[in-house]
Design a protein around this motif. Sequence first.
Motif, PDB file in Angstrom:
ATOM      1  N   ASP A  47       0.152  -7.260  16.555  1.00  0.00           N
ATOM      2  CA  ASP A  47      -1.052  -7.675  15.826  1.00  0.00           C
ATOM      3  C   ASP A  47      -0.485  -8.793  14.861  1.00  0.00           C
ATOM      4  O   ASP A  47       0.136  -8.212  13.717  1.00  0.00           O
ATOM      5  CB  ASP A  47      -1.467  -6.464  15.242  1.00  0.00           C
ATOM      6  N   LYS A  49      -2.181 -10.347  12.445  1.00  0.00           N
ATOM      7  CA  LYS A  49      -3.052 -10.320  11.068  1.00  0.00           C
ATOM      8  C   LYS A  49      -2.176  -9.162  10.271  1.00  0.00           C
ATOM      9  O   LYS A  49      -1.777  -9.601   9.226  1.00  0.00           O
ATOM     10  CB  LYS A  49      -4.230  -9.934  11.256  1.00  0.00           C
ATOM     11  N   GLU A  50      -1.728  -7.860  10.805  1.00  0.00           N
ATOM     12  CA  GLU A  50      -1.104  -6.942  10.053  1.00  0.00           C
ATOM     13  C   GLU A  50       0.289  -7.190  10.437  1.00  0.00           C
ATOM     14  O   GLU A  50       1.271  -6.491   9.805  1.00  0.00           O
ATOM     15  CB  GLU A  50      -1.618  -5.854  10.729  1.00  0.00           C
TER      16      GLU A  50
END
Length: 58
Positions: A47, A49-50
């Motif tokens: 991921d 974003k994370e």
Amino acid sequence: MPRTVVLEVTYSYTRPGVIYKNVTTTRGSSKVSLTVESGKAYLLSFDKKEEQFILSEE
């Protein structure tokens, strides 16, 4: 029977650049501890974003 495995993983992705034709970003080598069961299929993804790896069962 479930068991825990440790993987050493690296993530890289390439995007179009402004100054350069392409820009590649790499997230350094990290160790990920996963609990898996035999006879099942798993998908390991990242991921952006994370900034973390995600394990999901297929």
